[in-house]
Write an enzyme that holds these catalytic residues in place. Structure first.
Site, PDB file in Angstrom:
ATOM      1  N   ASP A  57      -2.898   1.188   7.012  1.00 27.50           N
ATOM      2  CA  ASP A  57      -2.100   0.894   5.822  1.00 27.50           C
ATOM      3  C   ASP A  57      -1.882  -0.603   5.646  1.00 27.50           C
ATOM      4  OD1 ASP A  57      -1.930   3.592   5.324  1.00 27.50           O
ATOM      5  OD2 ASP A  57      -0.023   3.837   6.373  1.00 27.50           O
ATOM      6  N   GLU A  86      -1.580  -1.086  -5.869  1.00 27.86           N
ATOM      7  CA  GLU A  86      -2.817  -0.451  -6.292  1.00 27.86           C
ATOM      8  C   GLU A  86      -2.548   0.516  -7.439  1.00 27.86           C
ATOM      9  OE1 GLU A  86      -4.412   1.643  -2.980  1.00 27.86           O
ATOM     10  OE2 GLU A  86      -2.455   2.308  -2.271  1.00 27.86           O
ATOM     11  N   ASP A 136       0.853  -1.187   0.000  1.00 28.53           N
ATOM     12  CA  ASP A 136       0.000   0.000   0.000  1.00 28.53           C
ATOM     13  C   ASP A 136       0.890   1.238   0.000  1.00 28.53           C
ATOM     14  OD1 ASP A 136      -2.621   1.449   0.441  1.00 28.53           O
ATOM     15  OD2 ASP A 136      -1.528   2.067   2.235  1.00 28.53           O
TER      16      ASP A 136
END
Length: 451
Positions: free
Chosen positions: A431, A329, A233
């Site tokens: 996170d 992501e 992340d």
């Protein structure tokens, strides 16, 4: 992908090199290796700019009052730019380029195309201007192919000692420009200092301003030490947070460095205003004090960038070695760093309400300083090199979804670091929870544990 070495010296062997004709149409030759290197840099840069000026760009159309009323597409070099000549025609038209090796002139074509494509992609993703021309003021350099065509080789490396070697660049004067009593072939021997074996390379990039040489070669596959899977992340407080609960932080500039950078920027701005007031806009680049300030600013900023890039290379290497699958992501950095729209005050025409532009500017700087795009690009290169896979998944609701029960709600995110599910009561670092959701999405996308 490359090996950088330091240039210790340059030596010339063979015939005198033809540099062109002077204003009286007299041929000029030289045996000075320093002058030959500058001449090679000028020849490569000239062909690069000749190709660059053919690129299309948007040109503003102004009215009599100087206002822009329309945009038209035209060549970057202007409406009067001449048609692009081949290397052979350029040698005939410009006599001073007649003896430049073909492997140097041909290298400018592919490099210009690569830089233009990368510049347009960068402009599309994070904004900016279209790439411009190569300026001699910014530095001297050239690229030479190692095996451009057929069985001909140039820029050949020979090892001469335990920590020394030479790169030999071969050229030939045209028959009509051979100096009487000499042969046509000449060589430039570049002495370099090497600390490790030179891998097979495709070209060499000579930076004559900083006396460095780079061997451009294919990346070696990284030896994998594990077959794990990991989700990452991206954030501002922590550059990377893994699904295993590990935080990886990019080194940031110190307070003293930031203070010095701001001081140099302000000093250069004052020098620009003074120079423009004295000699016009074009005169602000001619000040010696401004050039000194700019050099100091670039040196400090380059040190910060090198420290950041070093961390990116080491971090991505360790991730590629230890994992067979890495999930990240898909972040739209360009949209995330847009300026907030102004809010007109309905009660006071011509005035605007507070829109949080200052806070958003600080967030934009934090996002851009973490350099997520370069991080993902280098990780993609290294995962491809060792047979691994980088999976990019949609970023929507990864930070608001509970990893335990799958409940999605904005109330789950109590703060930047705390995640507390309002349905099942699961608590974790926000996170880390997002990184676990990213990994689950990647495993689902690639077929679960069979990835």
């Amino acid at each position: 992908m490359s090996q950088k070495v330091r240039i210790d010296g340059v030596k010339h062997i063979g015939a005198s090199v033809f540099l062109g004709v002077d204003h009286c149409n007299n041929p000029c030759w030289t045996r000075n290796p320093e002058r030959i290197m500058v001449w090679l840099c000028d020849g490569w840069r000239t062909r690069f700019n000749q190709r660059r000026e053919q690129r299309p760009c948007n040109i503003p159309v102004k009215n009599d009052s100087g206002e822009i009323v329309d945009w038209i597409e035209g060549p970057l070099g202007g409406p009067d730019v001449s048609e692009l000549l081949s290397d052979k025609e350029a040698r005939l038209q410009c006599s001073w380029m007649a003896a430049v090796p073909s492997s140097i002139l041909a290298a400018s074509n592919r490099l210009e195309d690569t830089e233009w494509s990368a510049g347009l992609k960068r402009k599309k993703t994070i904004g900016g201007c279209v790439p411009g021309f190569k300026s001699r003021r910014r530095g001297l350099g050239f690229v030479c192919w190692y095996h451009p065509s057929g069985n001909f080789y140039n820029a050949v490396f020979h090892k001469t000692g335990r920590k020394s070697g030479v790169v030999v660049i071969t050229g030939m004067n045209p028959k009509r420009w051979v100096k009487p009593g000499e042969k046509s072939h000449w060589r430039v021997v570049i002495h370099v200092r090497v600390s490790q074996p030179i891998r097979p390379y495709t070209s060499v990039h000579v930076d004559w301003t900083h006396r460095t040489l780079v061997f451009v070669n294919m990346p070696l596959p990284l030896p994998r030490i594990g077959d794990g899977v990991i989700g990452l992340d991206c954030g501002c407080v922590h550059t990377l947070a893994s699904s295993g609960g590990i935080f990886m932080d990019m080194p940031k500039p110190s307070k003293a460095e930031l203070k010095r950078l701001k001081y140099l920027q302000r000093r250069m701005s004052r020098q620009d205003r003074v120079n423009e007031a004295r000699g016009g806009r074009a005169a602000k680049f001619e000040s010696k004090r401004r050039r000194k300030t700019l050099s100091e600013f670039n040196a400090l900023n380059s040190r910060i960038v090198r420290r950041r890039n070093d961390w990116i290379e080491k971090t991505t290497t360790s991730l590629a070695k230890a994992n067979v699958l890495v999930a990240m992501e898909d972040l739209d950095v360009k949209a995330m760093t847009k300026r907030p729209k102004p809010r007109p005050d309905p009660d006071k025409p011509g005035r605007y309400l507070h829109n949080g532009a200052k806070a958003k500017a600080g967030l934009n700087r934090s996002i851009l300083s973490n350099n997520w795009s370069r991080l993902m690009r280098r990780l993609q290169d290294k995962m491809d090199a060792n047979g691994g896979r980088l999976v990019v998944v949609p970023a929507a609701y990864t930070s608001q979804t509970c990893h335990q029960c799958g409940h999605v709600a904005s109330e789950n995110r109590e703060s930047q670091a705390v995640f507390h599910c309002v349905r099942c009561g699961h608590q974790a670092n926000a996170d880390v929870n997002a990184a676990m959701n990213i990994l689950d999405r990647a495993l689902t996308k690639t077929g679960g544990g069979t990835a």
